[in-house]
Design a protein around this motif. Structure first.
Motif, PDB file in Angstrom:
ATOM      1  N   ARG A 244       0.817  -1.215   0.000  1.00  0.00           N
ATOM      2  CA  ARG A 244       0.000   0.000   0.000  1.00  0.00           C
ATOM      3  C   ARG A 244       0.852   1.266   0.000  1.00  0.00           C
ATOM      4  NH1 ARG A 244      -2.713  -3.392   3.647  1.00  0.00           N
ATOM      5  NH2 ARG A 244      -1.938  -2.283   5.484  1.00  0.00           N
ATOM      6  N   ALA A 245       2.166   1.102  -0.056  1.00  0.00           N
ATOM      7  CA  ALA A 245       3.036   2.284  -0.109  1.00  0.00           C
ATOM      8  C   ALA A 245       2.865   2.984  -1.453  1.00  0.00           C
ATOM      9  CB  ALA A 245       4.488   1.876   0.092  1.00  0.00           C
ATOM     10  N   ALA A 246       2.904   4.292  -1.433  1.00  0.00           N
ATOM     11  CA  ALA A 246       2.707   5.065  -2.664  1.00  0.00           C
ATOM     12  C   ALA A 246       3.953   4.975  -3.551  1.00  0.00           C
ATOM     13  CB  ALA A 246       2.450   6.531  -2.306  1.00  0.00           C
ATOM     14  N   TYR A 247       3.760   4.714  -4.823  1.00  0.00           N
ATOM     15  CA  TYR A 247       2.597   4.071  -5.386  1.00  0.00           C
ATOM     16  C   TYR A 247       3.077   3.245  -6.551  1.00  0.00           C
ATOM     17  CZ  TYR A 247       2.858   8.172  -8.470  1.00  0.00           C
ATOM     18  OH  TYR A 247       3.301   9.158  -9.298  1.00  0.00           O
ATOM     19  N   ASN A 248       2.307   2.251  -6.996  1.00  0.00           N
ATOM     20  CA  ASN A 248       2.768   1.327  -8.025  1.00  0.00           C
ATOM     21  C   ASN A 248       3.094   2.063  -9.318  1.00  0.00           C
ATOM     22  OD1 ASN A 248       3.300  -1.352  -8.942  1.00  0.00           O
ATOM     23  ND2 ASN A 248       1.415  -1.282 -10.136  1.00  0.00           N
ATOM     24  N   GLY A 249       4.316   1.877  -9.821  1.00  0.00           N
ATOM     25  CA  GLY A 249       4.742   2.549 -11.041  1.00  0.00           C
ATOM     26  C   GLY A 249       5.162   3.984 -10.838  1.00  0.00           C
ATOM     27  N   GLY A 250       5.257   4.450  -9.585  1.00  0.00           N
ATOM     28  CA  GLY A 250       5.536   5.859  -9.327  1.00  0.00           C
ATOM     29  C   GLY A 250       6.949   6.287  -9.650  1.00  0.00           C
ATOM     30  N   ASP A 251       7.925   5.499  -9.271  1.00  0.00           N
ATOM     31  CA  ASP A 251       9.338   5.778  -9.520  1.00  0.00           C
ATOM     32  C   ASP A 251       9.688   7.211  -9.141  1.00  0.00           C
ATOM     33  OD1 ASP A 251      11.863   4.662 -10.460  1.00  0.00           O
ATOM     34  OD2 ASP A 251      11.707   6.123 -12.060  1.00  0.00           O
ATOM     35  N   ASP A 252      10.194   8.021 -10.076  1.00  0.00           N
ATOM     36  CA  ASP A 252      10.691   9.361  -9.753  1.00  0.00           C
ATOM     37  C   ASP A 252       9.594  10.402  -9.554  1.00  0.00           C
ATOM     38  OD1 ASP A 252      13.228   8.435  -9.903  1.00  0.00           O
ATOM     39  OD2 ASP A 252      13.700   9.309 -11.838  1.00  0.00           O
ATOM     40  N   PHE A 253       8.355  10.048  -9.746  1.00  0.00           N
ATOM     41  CA  PHE A 253       7.305  11.057  -9.720  1.00  0.00           C
ATOM     42  C   PHE A 253       7.000  11.523  -8.298  1.00  0.00           C
ATOM     43  CE2 PHE A 253       6.747   9.007 -13.781  1.00  0.00           C
ATOM     44  CZ  PHE A 253       6.516  10.076 -14.623  1.00  0.00           C
TER      45      PHE A 253
ATOM     46  N   ALA B 192       6.974   6.822  -3.047  1.00  0.00           N
ATOM     47  CA  ALA B 192       8.040   6.374  -2.147  1.00  0.00           C
ATOM     48  C   ALA B 192       8.898   5.295  -2.786  1.00  0.00           C
ATOM     49  CB  ALA B 192       7.424   5.837  -0.855  1.00  0.00           C
ATOM     50  N   ARG B 193       8.539   4.886  -4.003  1.00  0.00           N
ATOM     51  CA  ARG B 193       9.189   3.723  -4.612  1.00  0.00           C
ATOM     52  C   ARG B 193      10.204   4.118  -5.686  1.00  0.00           C
ATOM     53  NH1 ARG B 193       4.108  -0.388  -5.748  1.00  0.00           N
ATOM     54  NH2 ARG B 193       2.862   0.124  -3.905  1.00  0.00           N
TER      55      ARG B 193
ATOM     56  N   ASP C  64      10.298  -0.986  -6.401  1.00  0.00           N
ATOM     57  CA  ASP C  64       9.132  -1.400  -7.178  1.00  0.00           C
ATOM     58  C   ASP C  64       9.647  -2.281  -8.321  1.00  0.00           C
ATOM     59  OD1 ASP C  64       6.732  -1.584  -8.471  1.00  0.00           O
ATOM     60  OD2 ASP C  64       6.534   0.548  -8.917  1.00  0.00           O
ATOM     61  N   ALA C  65       9.448  -3.577  -8.197  1.00  0.00           N
ATOM     62  CA  ALA C  65      10.094  -4.511  -9.120  1.00  0.00           C
ATOM     63  C   ALA C  65       9.468  -4.485 -10.508  1.00  0.00           C
ATOM     64  CB  ALA C  65      10.036  -5.926  -8.559  1.00  0.00           C
TER      65      ALA C  65
ATOM     66  N   TYR D 226       5.820  -4.962 -20.336  1.00  0.00           N
ATOM     67  CA  TYR D 226       6.897  -4.694 -19.391  1.00  0.00           C
ATOM     68  C   TYR D 226       6.544  -3.496 -18.510  1.00  0.00           C
ATOM     69  CZ  TYR D 226      11.569  -4.572 -17.486  1.00  0.00           C
ATOM     70  OH  TYR D 226      12.631  -4.633 -16.621  1.00  0.00           O
ATOM     71  N   GLY D 227       6.818  -3.607 -17.211  1.00  0.00           N
ATOM     72  CA  GLY D 227       6.555  -2.509 -16.295  1.00  0.00           C
ATOM     73  C   GLY D 227       6.367  -2.996 -14.874  1.00  0.00           C
ATOM     74  N   SER D 228       5.856  -2.123 -14.022  1.00  0.00           N
ATOM     75  CA  SER D 228       5.648  -2.452 -12.617  1.00  0.00           C
ATOM     76  C   SER D 228       4.580  -3.529 -12.473  1.00  0.00           C
ATOM     77  CB  SER D 228       5.224  -1.204 -11.838  1.00  0.00           C
ATOM     78  OG  SER D 228       6.227  -0.218 -11.884  1.00  0.00           O
ATOM     79  N   VAL D 229       4.832  -4.456 -11.551  1.00  0.00           N
ATOM     80  CA  VAL D 229       3.893  -5.562 -11.362  1.00  0.00           C
ATOM     81  C   VAL D 229       3.363  -5.622  -9.934  1.00  0.00           C
ATOM     82  CG1 VAL D 229       4.833  -6.959 -13.229  1.00  0.00           C
ATOM     83  CG2 VAL D 229       5.821  -7.142 -10.935  1.00  0.00           C
ATOM     84  N   GLY D 230       3.627  -4.574  -9.141  1.00  0.00           N
ATOM     85  CA  GLY D 230       3.113  -4.558  -7.777  1.00  0.00           C
ATOM     86  C   GLY D 230       3.901  -5.402  -6.809  1.00  0.00           C
TER      87      GLY D 230
END
Length: 252
Positions: A79-88, A92-93, A168-169, A217-221
């Motif tokens: 639940r940490a912010a947020y899936n696919g967020g990266d540098d945005f 937090a990921r 975020d893997a 390809y991308g974030s998978v949670g």
């Protein structure tokens, strides 16, 4: 790292972290002095911007990820912010890159990924200082050898300051074409992975962790709390390639 004040289980890890190899409790400190206690930890090898690094996994948001990383299962990480967020802003990921079916082989300098860990890195065994085969295998590269994104030593302040220990893997699945052609080689740089996924989907795709089937390809949670400890040779300073158009390297 451990629970209690004695009888620490560093073999089956009933009351210690799965990466604790030894617990050393200091005796009572004499007046005017402080005697330190410490633990022996099993670090993990990886790569960032082409350079070898080491890190330590402590928590993971999914049961399977926790097992593979020898980490504590903490569902709240999902639940940490947020899936696919990266540098945005507000995320937090940061992104981490793992591979399902890279090459295997204990002495293969191209080996990497989940199959490599299980076949060559004694991934199904408890880690302990007495398990010499496991220790030697990991010392010689039997880890997952994940690729990390932002790192504190990168020259670009945007990416150095964007470092976070919560990852975020992005999971990569090499296609049959790549595997048969021996093209599922070890990756060591974020941009190279992004460029490969963007330009050669015939070689590298994403994967649905629930089914194991190919996916975009991308974030998978899949979230892992793993702080980088340092680098083992030269500090990571810059990516090995510039991002190609339409790659997922930020800004998107």
């Amino acid at each position: 790292m451990a629970v209690g004040d004695r009888d620490f289980d560093v073999h089956n890890h009933i009351n210690t972290s799965d990466r604790v190899l030894g617990v050393h409790i200091a005796p009572p400190s004499p007046p005017g002095k402080f005697l330190e206690s410490w633990v022996d930890m099993l670090f993990i090898k990886g790569f960032d911007a082409g350079e070898p690094i080491i890190y330590l996994s402590t928590d993971a948001g999914q049961p399977l990820t926790a097992v593979l990383e020898r980490a504590t299962y903490v569902p709240a990480l999902d639940r940490a912010a947020y899936n696919g967020g990266d540098d945005f802003l507000g995320s937090a990921r940061e992104r981490l890159f793992g591979f399902i079916n890279g090459q295997t082989g204990r002495r293969n300098r191209q080996s990497q990924g989940f199959q490599h860990l299980m076949l060559d890195g004694h991934g199904s065994e408890d880690a302990s200082a007495d398990n010499k085969a496991l220790i030697q295998s990991l010392r010689r590269g039997g880890d997952l050898l994940n690729v990390f994104g932002d790192f504190p030593t990168l020259r670009d302040p945007r990416h150095a300051n964007a470092y976070s220990p919560l990852w975020d893997a992005q999971l990569g699945l090499w296609t049959d074409k790549a595997v048969k052609g021996g093209l599922n080689k070890r990756q060591i740089d974020e941009n190279v992975v992004f460029n490969l996924a963007a330009t050669r989907p015939d070689l590298l795709t994403g994967v649905d962790p629930a089914t194991g089937e190919p996916a975009p390809y991308g974030s998978v949670g899949v979230d892992i709390n793993c702080a980088v400890i340092g680098f083992t040779a030269d500090p990571p300073t810059a990516n090995l390639e510039d991002p190609v158009p339409n790659s997922q390297f930020p800004p998107r």
